[in-house]
Design a protein around this motif. Structure first.
Motif, PDB file in Angstrom:
ATOM      1  N   UNK A 198       5.522   3.261 -19.012  1.00 52.62           N
ATOM      2  CA  UNK A 198       4.158   3.031 -18.572  1.00 52.62           C
ATOM      3  C   UNK A 198       3.941   3.076 -17.077  1.00 52.62           C
ATOM      4  N   UNK A 199       4.890   3.650 -16.345  1.00 49.24           N
ATOM      5  CA  UNK A 199       4.803   3.617 -14.880  1.00 49.24           C
ATOM      6  C   UNK A 199       4.201   4.881 -14.278  1.00 49.24           C
ATOM      7  N   UNK A 200       3.855   5.843 -15.080  1.00 55.41           N
ATOM      8  CA  UNK A 200       3.409   7.136 -14.560  1.00 55.41           C
ATOM      9  C   UNK A 200       2.088   7.015 -13.806  1.00 55.41           C
ATOM     10  N   UNK A 201       2.022   7.643 -12.639  1.00 59.91           N
ATOM     11  CA  UNK A 201       0.796   7.736 -11.855  1.00 59.91           C
ATOM     12  C   UNK A 201       0.374   9.201 -11.842  1.00 59.91           C
ATOM     13  N   UNK A 248      -0.730   1.008 -10.074  1.00 59.19           N
ATOM     14  CA  UNK A 248      -1.236   1.567  -8.825  1.00 59.19           C
ATOM     15  C   UNK A 248      -2.731   1.810  -8.986  1.00 59.19           C
ATOM     16  N   UNK A 249      -3.520   1.425  -7.990  1.00 55.71           N
ATOM     17  CA  UNK A 249      -4.949   1.671  -7.999  1.00 55.71           C
ATOM     18  C   UNK A 249      -5.322   2.483  -6.768  1.00 55.71           C
ATOM     19  N   UNK A 306      -3.306   0.932  -3.789  1.00 52.32           N
ATOM     20  CA  UNK A 306      -2.816  -0.446  -3.801  1.00 52.32           C
ATOM     21  C   UNK A 306      -1.753  -0.550  -4.891  1.00 52.32           C
ATOM     22  N   UNK A 307      -0.599  -1.117  -4.555  1.00 49.69           N
ATOM     23  CA  UNK A 307       0.484  -1.310  -5.516  1.00 49.69           C
ATOM     24  C   UNK A 307       0.459  -2.777  -5.953  1.00 49.69           C
ATOM     25  N   UNK A 308       0.273  -3.011  -7.247  1.00 45.12           N
ATOM     26  CA  UNK A 308       0.101  -4.369  -7.764  1.00 45.12           C
ATOM     27  C   UNK A 308       1.425  -4.956  -8.255  1.00 45.12           C
ATOM     28  N   UNK A 329       0.857  -1.176   0.000  1.00 47.55           N
ATOM     29  CA  UNK A 329       0.000   0.000   0.000  1.00 47.55           C
ATOM     30  C   UNK A 329       0.898   1.233   0.000  1.00 47.55           C
ATOM     31  N   UNK A 330       0.567   2.200  -0.851  1.00 48.77           N
ATOM     32  CA  UNK A 330       1.334   3.441  -0.938  1.00 48.77           C
ATOM     33  C   UNK A 330       0.462   4.609  -0.508  1.00 48.77           C
TER      34      UNK A 330
END
Length: 354
Positions: A340-343, A38-39, A31-33, A9-10
């Motif tokens: 593809x990692x951008x949040x 990230x969701x 939530x970090x998958x 969890x972040x």
């Protein structure tokens, strides 16, 4: 398609105020998958500038200081990482910017930037914080910057690896303070003061994971200092200073976060203005930094950086472009952007993965 399992969890702190031109809405929980996604699963709204975060030493509670304000909020962490607000308490100062639990887990220490103080707040049985039991005003003359060095401005409260001393970089007076905290009588005292170059503005410190060294980011001069650290005496001995932006870079940069990798071989500093990640290799036998390189931070205004799930990933919070970017550290040469990692999240300034 099978659902990716949750690894961690972040928590993401942000700026929310109009004065900061912010787009954040509150304290975000993700939530970090396992596949890197990230969701967002929770947003704690109604919090002004929850700008720096910390958990207690058992990880059951989370605390958020409110930048530009005068208080700190306590939250309980559930088994799934979701948060429940317990209450808000005055920090005993103005513009709290950093906090950390003491080794006994009975207190939270807080750096109050604008009022030039460090305060100690007792933790109640339910995890909430009581009013400050100690407030220490840091002494010293302001540095030469007539805009950002008007008085003492402590920017961090960092426990050393032995949990004996608290190291406090003071951006306002160009000093690094070493404090001792006695939890039995909640007393803060100054054990040492170490001057830095006038106008350097020391901001954050990090310790080498296995050797007696510390690295300090100087915000105003865009430099990083390498120090020998005596854990028994709590003393710092400067070994060298290195520029965190290229020699031909334009002015207007400020250094922000400093990190050292788990193996102690790489020192990283985020640059706001140059919008880059400085990376250099630490050669312990020579006590020097070598082979500097610069990588784009993937946005603007990288205020804070932290390691992701595992020590081979760097996460950078780009406050001014409303995004968090991930970088791979495993090649061991320089950070490499993870495709593809951008949040996307409003005005992020702090990332915490307990």
């Amino acid at each position: 398609m099978s659902k990716s399992r949750t690894l961690a969890v972040a928590y993401v702190g942000c700026r929310t105020s109009r004065e900061r031109g912010a787009k954040g809405r509150g304290l975000s929980v993700f939530d970090v998958h396992a596949d890197g996604r990230w969701t967002q699963v929770q947003l704690v709204e109604g919090m002004v500038n929850p700008s720096f975060l910390a958990v207690d030493r058992q990880g059951d509670f989370l605390y958020a200081v409110h930048g530009d304000m005068t208080d700190v909020t306590s939250l309980r962490r559930g088994p799934d990482g979701r948060l429940v607000v317990l209450g808000t308490t005055s920090t005993g100062g103005a513009n709290p910017v950093h906090l950390a639990p003491d080794p006994t887990n009975r207190f939270m220490l807080i750096a109050n930037y604008a009022s030039g103080s460090v305060s100690a707040l007792p933790r109640n049985i339910d995890g909430s914080l009581a009013d400050p039991s100690a407030i220490l005003i840091l002494p010293g003359h302001p540095g030469p910057d007539r805009v950002q060095q008007l008085s003492s401005h402590p920017h961090q409260v960092a426990w050393d690896p032995a949990n004996r001393f608290v190291v406090v970089p003071d951006k306002g007076t160009d000093q690094i303070f070493v404090l001792r905290f006695d939890p039995n009588d909640a007393r803060l005292e100054i054990c040492g003061r170490f001057a830095t170059k006038p106008g350097s503005g020391p901001r954050h410190v990090v310790f080498h994971p296995t050797r007696p060294y510390a690295f300090v980011a100087y915000e105003l001069s865009s430099e990083v200092g390498v120090y020998g650290y005596d854990a028994q005496a709590g003393t710092l001995d400067l070994r060298g200073v290195y520029r965190t932006i290229p020699a031909d870079a334009s002015s207007g940069n400020t250094a922000a976060e400093v990190l050292v990798t788990a193996d102690g071989g790489m020192v990283l500093v985020t640059n706001r203005g140059h919008d880059s990640i400085y990376c250099a290799h630490f050669i312990a036998e020579q006590e020097t930094l070598h082979a500097p390189s610069w990588t784009s931070c993937g946005g603007h205004g990288p205020r804070f950086a932290s390691f992701g799930v595992g020590s081979d990933q760097l996460l950078v919070a780009n406050e001014l472009s409303d995004n968090i970017c991930a970088f791979d550290l495993s090649p061991a040469e320089r950070p490499t952007r993870v495709p593809g990692s951008e949040i996307i999240t409003g005005s992020p300034v702090c990332i915490l993965i307990p």
